[in-house]
Design a protein around this motif. Structure first.
Motif, PDB file in Angstrom:
ATOM      1  N   ASP A 222       0.860  -1.212   0.028  1.00 56.55           N
ATOM      2  CA  ASP A 222       0.073  -0.100   0.075  1.00 56.55           C
ATOM      3  C   ASP A 222       0.935   1.298  -0.049  1.00 56.55           C
ATOM      4  N   ILE A 223       1.803   1.290   0.879  1.00 55.98           N
ATOM      5  CA  ILE A 223       2.839   2.413   0.983  1.00 55.98           C
ATOM      6  C   ILE A 223       3.679   2.627  -0.453  1.00 55.98           C
ATOM      7  N   ALA A 283       4.788 -11.449  -2.721  1.00 51.71           N
ATOM      8  CA  ALA A 283       3.484 -11.771  -3.614  1.00 51.71           C
ATOM      9  C   ALA A 283       2.783 -12.761  -3.017  1.00 51.71           C
ATOM     10  N   GLU A 284       3.605 -13.934  -2.083  1.00 52.37           N
ATOM     11  CA  GLU A 284       2.668 -14.957  -1.616  1.00 52.37           C
ATOM     12  C   GLU A 284       1.903 -14.411  -0.390  1.00 52.37           C
ATOM     13  N   GLN A 293      -3.940  -6.461  -6.974  1.00 50.46           N
ATOM     14  CA  GLN A 293      -3.656  -7.503  -8.062  1.00 50.46           C
ATOM     15  C   GLN A 293      -2.255  -7.843  -8.669  1.00 50.46           C
ATOM     16  N   LEU A 294      -2.007  -9.241  -8.632  1.00 50.42           N
ATOM     17  CA  LEU A 294      -0.548  -9.547  -8.922  1.00 50.42           C
ATOM     18  C   LEU A 294      -0.523 -10.118 -10.289  1.00 50.42           C
ATOM     19  N   ARG A 315      -3.196  -1.926  -7.735  1.00 45.93           N
ATOM     20  CA  ARG A 315      -4.548  -2.042  -6.931  1.00 45.93           C
ATOM     21  C   ARG A 315      -5.425  -2.840  -7.661  1.00 45.93           C
ATOM     22  N   ALA A 316      -6.316  -3.617  -6.886  1.00 45.44           N
ATOM     23  CA  ALA A 316      -7.535  -4.365  -7.290  1.00 45.44           C
ATOM     24  C   ALA A 316      -8.444  -3.610  -8.013  1.00 45.44           C
TER      25      ALA A 316
END
Length: 316
Positions: A222-223, A283-284, A293-294, A315-316
Motif C-alpha cells: 500500500d505504501i 507476492a505470496e 492484483q498480482l 490495486r485491484a
C-alpha cells in the motif's frame, strides 16, 4: 577565523577552557581512551595543547565512562552508541545549519554581518531546539524499544521497500542547483509522510531514493502504491519505481542489511517506471488480499541472487 570561533562559542553556550589531557585527567582515564569516545562521537583529534573543551565535554565523557563502569553497557557497545549519536546528530546539525544559512540569505544579511546574526540566532533557537531534540528522541526510543521488547533479534522478518526516482541523474544535469534541492526536499518530505502515516518506517533516504520497512507485506505494498501515485501528481517530478521483498533482515545501528534488502534494491532497478515489482515471498503474502492484483512477469536474473519470477503489484 575569529568570526567562526565566536559563532561556535555562541552555540556551545559556554567557554572552551581545557585541553584534551585535562579533560581525560578530570574523567580519570588515559587520553587515548578519551579520544576513542570523541572519535566515535565524530570529533577529530586536536593538538595536545589546544584549548578546545568545555565543562560539558568533561561531563559527557564522565557519563559515557560511568555507563560502562556501572555495567549498563560494555565499552564496545558504548562506543557503538556514541557512534550512532555522532552520526545522527552530525546530519541533523548540518541540515539545521544549512536552513539557518538559507534564512539569512533570503533575509539579505551581508556576509560581514553574518557572525553577529548567527550569534543572535544561537541565543534564540538553541534552547528550543534542545528541548525538541530530546522530545523527538524519547518518542522514537519509546517506539523502537516497544517493538524490540517482544521481538527476537535473531529472527527479525519484515517487508523491505526501495523506491527510486527514474532518470534522476540525467535530470540533475538539466536543472539548476536550487531546483534540484527543491525537488529532493519535496521527494524526501512527501515520501516520509506517506511511509510513516501508513504504518511503515523510513530507514534512510538517499536523495533520489528511499528505503523503508513494514511489518506486513500488505502495508508495504500500500505504501509503495501511494508513493507512485502521489509523486506522479507532482509537477516536474520523475516517475517512481518500487521494489518489495519479504524476509529476514539484520538491524544494526538503525540500518537494515541482508539478502532481503539487496533483493528489494535489485528489483527496483529492474522495475519499469511507475510500477512495483515484488519478490515471490512478498507476492505470496499478498495473494489472498483483495486490495491488490498480482501479475507474474518473465523470469529475471537478479545480479548476485540468481533467477526468480517476480510479480507486478497494482490495486485491484
Amino acid at each position: 577565523m575569529a568570526g567562526e570561533e565566536s559563532v561556535a562559542e555562541a552555540f556551545l553556550r559556554e567557554p572552551r577552557r581545557y585541553t584534551s589531557h585535562q579533560v581525560a585527567e578530570m574523567a580519570g582515564v588515559p587520553v587515548y581512551r578519551a579520544r576513542r569516545f570523541w572519535r566515535a562521537l565524530g570529533f577529530a583529534n586536536v593538538a595536545d595543547d589546544a584549548v578546545e573543551f568545555t565543562d560539558s565535554d568533561v561531563e559527557a565523557l564522565r557519563t559515557l565512562l560511568g555507563m560502562v563502569s556501572d555495567g549498563l553497557y560494555d565499552e564496545e557497545h558504548m562506543l557503538l552508541i556514541a557512534r550512532s549519536l555522532g552520526r545522527a546528530t552530525a546530519r541533523l546539525a548540518e541540515s539545521q545549519a544549512e536552513l539557518g544559512a538559507e534564512e539569512l540569505d533570503q533575509a539579505g544579511v551581508p556576509l560581514a554581518e553574518r557572525p553577529r546574526a548567527w550569534r543572535r540566532r544561537a541565543e534564540r533557537v538553541v534552547p528550543d531546539l534542545t528541548g525538541l531534540l530530546v522530545y523527538a528522541w524519547r518518542r522514537q526510543l519509546a517506539a523502537a524499544a516497544g517493538r524490540l521488547a517482544v521481538q527476537d533479534l535473531s529472527a527479525v522478518r519484515v517487508t523491505v521497500g526501495f523506491a527510486d526516482l527514474v532518470g534522476f541523474t540525467r535530470l540533475s544535469r538539466q536543472i539548476t542547483e536550487t531546483e534540484l534541492a527543491a525537488l529532493v526536499d519535496r521527494f524526501e518530505g512527501r515520501s516520509a509522510d506517506i511511509v510513516t502515516s501508513h504504518g511503515g518506517r523510513v530507514v534512510k533516504t538517499l536523495g533520489d531514493s528511499v528505503l523503508f520497512v513494514a511489518d506486513k507485506s500488505h502495508v508495504a505494498a500500500d505504501i509503495g502504491l501511494r508513493l507512485v501515485e502521489t509523486h506522479a501528481k507532482g509537477r516536474g517530478m520523475p516517475e517512481l519505481r518500487v521494489g518489495l521483498a519479504a524476509g529476514p533482515v539484520v538491524w544494526r545501528m538503525g540500518d537494515v542489511f541482508g539478502t532481503t534488502v539487496n533483493l528489494a534494491s535489485r528489483l527496483t532497478a529492474l522495475a519499469l517506471p511507475g510500477t512495483i515489482l515484488a519478490d515471490p515471498q512478498a507476492a505470496e503474502e499478498l495473494e489472498d488480499d483483495r486490495a491488490f492484483q498480482l501479475r507474474a512477469v518473465d523470469r529475471l536474473s537478479v545480479r548476485g541472487l540468481g533467477e526468480l519470477v517476480p510479480f507486478t503489484v497494482t490495486r485491484a
